[in-house]
Motif scaffolding. Structure first.
Motif, PDB file in Angstrom:
ATOM      1  N   LEU A  80      10.333  -4.174  -2.906  1.00  0.00           N
ATOM      2  CA  LEU A  80       9.475  -3.354  -2.036  1.00  0.00           C
ATOM      3  C   LEU A  80       9.492  -1.875  -2.449  1.00  0.00           C
ATOM      4  N   MET A  81      10.635  -1.432  -3.001  1.00  0.00           N
ATOM      5  CA  MET A  81      10.736  -0.029  -3.426  1.00  0.00           C
ATOM      6  C   MET A  81       9.716   0.334  -4.496  1.00  0.00           C
ATOM      7  N   GLY A  82       9.193  -0.683  -5.184  1.00  0.00           N
ATOM      8  CA  GLY A  82       8.201  -0.421  -6.232  1.00  0.00           C
ATOM      9  C   GLY A  82       6.845  -0.027  -5.693  1.00  0.00           C
ATOM     10  N   LEU A  83       6.625  -0.289  -4.397  1.00  0.00           N
ATOM     11  CA  LEU A  83       5.331   0.059  -3.797  1.00  0.00           C
ATOM     12  C   LEU A  83       5.394   1.464  -3.203  1.00  0.00           C
ATOM     13  N   PRO A  84       4.291   2.214  -3.312  1.00  0.00           N
ATOM     14  CA  PRO A  84       4.285   3.509  -2.642  1.00  0.00           C
ATOM     15  C   PRO A  84       4.392   3.275  -1.138  1.00  0.00           C
ATOM     16  N   SER A  85       5.379   3.861  -0.469  1.00  0.00           N
ATOM     17  CA  SER A  85       5.606   3.528   0.944  1.00  0.00           C
ATOM     18  C   SER A  85       4.600   4.221   1.843  1.00  0.00           C
ATOM     19  N   SER A  86       3.844   3.394   2.561  1.00  0.00           N
ATOM     20  CA  SER A  86       2.845   3.955   3.467  1.00  0.00           C
ATOM     21  C   SER A  86       3.438   4.172   4.860  1.00  0.00           C
ATOM     22  N   HIS A  87       4.481   3.408   5.200  1.00  0.00           N
ATOM     23  CA  HIS A  87       5.123   3.547   6.506  1.00  0.00           C
ATOM     24  C   HIS A  87       6.611   3.772   6.293  1.00  0.00           C
ATOM     25  N   GLU A 137       1.976  -5.701   2.034  1.00  0.00           N
ATOM     26  CA  GLU A 137       3.115  -5.329   1.176  1.00  0.00           C
ATOM     27  C   GLU A 137       3.999  -6.546   0.898  1.00  0.00           C
ATOM     28  N   ILE A 138       4.257  -7.334   1.952  1.00  0.00           N
ATOM     29  CA  ILE A 138       5.095  -8.531   1.773  1.00  0.00           C
ATOM     30  C   ILE A 138       4.442  -9.489   0.768  1.00  0.00           C
ATOM     31  N   ARG A 139       3.108  -9.635   0.898  1.00  0.00           N
ATOM     32  CA  ARG A 139       2.382 -10.521  -0.016  1.00  0.00           C
ATOM     33  C   ARG A 139       2.537 -10.046  -1.470  1.00  0.00           C
ATOM     34  N   GLU A 140       2.396  -8.730  -1.656  1.00  0.00           N
ATOM     35  CA  GLU A 140       2.508  -8.187  -3.019  1.00  0.00           C
ATOM     36  C   GLU A 140       3.919  -8.369  -3.574  1.00  0.00           C
ATOM     37  N   VAL A 141       4.917  -8.182  -2.694  1.00  0.00           N
ATOM     38  CA  VAL A 141       6.316  -8.356  -3.116  1.00  0.00           C
ATOM     39  C   VAL A 141       6.547  -9.794  -3.571  1.00  0.00           C
TER      40      VAL A 141
END
Lengths: 269, 264
Positions: B99-106, B114-118
């Motif tokens: 999850l850290m790889g995604l730019p955090s929106s929240h 986000e979970i789907r992408e992870v």
């Protein structure tokens, strides 16, 4: 117990102590995981300089120590970043400087007196209303910061280099973390004393890390251990007539031992 | 072709000991570059300079933007040489690491998207089954695959990888390089990869960069294999690399144009 809680100064001490304990525990989790936990020890020694200056100039030790310790913590950061000195060595240098200047100024101020001894060993029951409000401000800042920047803080702690490649300003995060810790350290010296501040930052998070499965669990448990130790320590001090600072830290050590035993048992099962 | 990385006159020194000297090169969109060189030759330092993790003299541009002003970090996936946490008590699950790889929106909440992408990224690196496990309880090889998922989760256009396969077993290594090859071929992902595994990666790599304090060579695989100048400069290493490329696949990756095969 009821009699103990009926005193205004006890209520104020417990409130300020709890606020500081939660702040220190929350900050401590990030500092311990970033292997910066000894920064609290270094800063606590610098507190002596602030207290000595305050005694020399007849000003408030807490208000005088905050800028002194903040500047010192920035000094530690600069030594590690700019001059590539190892973090522990930088902490040692600043800590020694703070202690020696503090001792020198103390001598100039007329040597050790009861005021100074109170700061060295803690005097939680002498916390003023103004200082209690400072503790409220500290907790609001720390808890608010953790809530607002939770993912950013965890990412920086876990892998600073990768966090940088996500556009997280890791140096700024570190600087803010260290500056807020400076304020927490200063406000803690009334609670446990200059000599024992770092224990309040290190022991509750380490205990929580032993038995937690998630990061959020660590934050909750560390805060709980911090508050529990303050209440039990102050009560033990009241009943047994022992120094409150030492009692708080010894109770923290009991929590640590219990967590260690608990973690061993869980692993065996 | 878009210019993905442009480095001009990079100079870097650790306490006055030069590590990189006057390095200039350009990586184009879709390139698959193998960064090779001896230990201590400055390969990892060069990657760190490109990512702004080390400050160096010279100019770096990422996707046409000077490094100092670059903000599109989601376009880049990075995988370091070592696992980030040596301590055994960091209480974080494998999926939280990805999850850290995604730019955090929240700050606290994780969205369904986000979970789907992870999970998609974890599926690609075959780590989906470890999603809920504590990261530090995984083996080094499993951790490395989770970290690769973290590098891939933002669907980056540029992957920068520092010896990513060292901790992997043979099967995982093959899966790993096949995945990189697929990303490069089908999704046009640009890859810059430090490797000593020239044989295994060789079938995918389009360009070689050899760094030993200076940029000794930067060109296509064909130029690398056939250049007399490279052979002269690199000596046994060049021959070893070429031999490795040949032996690994049982046939020459360069086909009829290969001087080595004709000579053989």
């Amino acid at each position: 117990m009821v009699e103990f809680l009926s005193y205004g100064f006890v209520q104020r001490g417990l409130l300020a102590g709890s606020l500081v304990a939660v702040s220190c525990a929350l900050l401590g989790v990030f500092l311990v995981l970033k292997r910066l936990s000894l920064i609290g020890d270094g800063m606590s020694h610098v507190c002596l300089t602030g207290v000595a200056v305050a005694l020399l100039t007849s000003t408030g030790p807490v208000y005088m120590s905050i800028p002194v310790v903040m500047l010192s913590s920035l000094g530690i950061m600069k030594l590690t970043q700019k001059f590539k000195i190892y973090g522990d060595a930088a902490i040692g240098i600043v800590s020694a400087a703070g202690l020696s200047v503090g001792l020198l100024l103390t001598a100039l101020a007329g040597g050790f007196n009861t005021d100074l001894l109170g700061y060295l060993f803690g005097s939680i029951l002498t916390v003023t209303t103004g200082e209690t409000w400072l503790c409220v401000g500290l907790l609001v800042t720390v808890a608010g910061g953790v809530l607002a920047f939770y993912r950013l803080l965890v990412a920086t702690c876990f892998d600073e280099a990768f966090a940088h490649t996500r556009g997280i300003p890791t140096q700024l995060v570190n600087t803010i973390l260290v500056l807020i810790t400076s304020v927490a350290v200063v406000l803690s010296f009334k609670v446990v004393g200059i000599f024992l501040i770092s224990a309040l930052i290190i022991i509750p998070p380490v205990s929580a890390l032993l038995v937690s499965r998630t990061f959020k669990q660590v934050l909750w448990l560390a805060s709980g251990f911090g508050v529990g130790s303050v209440w039990a320590g102050v009560y033990a001090s009241f009943v047994l007539n022992i120094p409150s600072g030492a009692a708080i830290i010894l109770i923290n050590l009991c929590f640590l031992f219990a967590c260690y035993v608990g973690s061993k048992k869980v692993r065996r099962d | 072709m878009q210019e993905v990385i442009a480095a001009r006159g990079i100079n870097f020194a650790y306490t006055r000991v030069p590590v990189l000297e006057n390095i200039s090169f350009t990586v184009q969109s879709g390139d698959y570059v193998g960064l090779i060189g001896p230990n201590g030759g400055g390969k990892t330092t060069l990657l760190k300079v490109l990512l702004g993790l080390e400050k160096a003299k010279g100019e770096v541009r990422l996707f046409g933007t000077p490094l100092a002003h670059f903000t599109d970090w989601h376009k880049i996936g990075y995988l370091a040489q070592k696992s980030p946490v040596a301590q055994s008590r960091f209480p974080i699950s494998a999926e939280e690491v990805v999850l850290m790889g995604l730019p955090s929106s929240h700050a606290l909440r994780v969205t369904r998207a986000e979970i789907r992408e992870v999970y998609d990224a974890m599926q690609k690196t075959r780590t989906r089954e470890y999603a809920g496990r504590i990261f530090n309880d995984l083996s080094i090889g499993q951790q490395q695959r989770v970290l690769l998922a973290r590098a891939l989760v933002s669907k980056p256009q540029l992957l920068i990888l520092d010896e990513p396969s060292t901790a992997l077993d043979a099967k995982s290594r093959e899966m790993f390089f096949d995945l990189l090859g697929e990303l490069n071929t089908h999704f046009h992902t640009t890859i810059l990869l430090i490797t000593h595994d020239t044989g295994e990666v060789g079938k995918y790599i389009s360009k070689f960069m050899y760094v030993d304090k200076n940029l000794v060579f930067f060109g296509t695989k064909e130029e690398f294999c056939h250049s007399e100048e490279v052979a002269r400069k690199l000596g046994p290493f060049a021959q070893h690399t070429i031999d490795h490329l040949h032996n690994q696949h049982g046939h020459c990756p360069l086909g009829a144009t290969c001087q080595e095969c004709r000579h053989g």
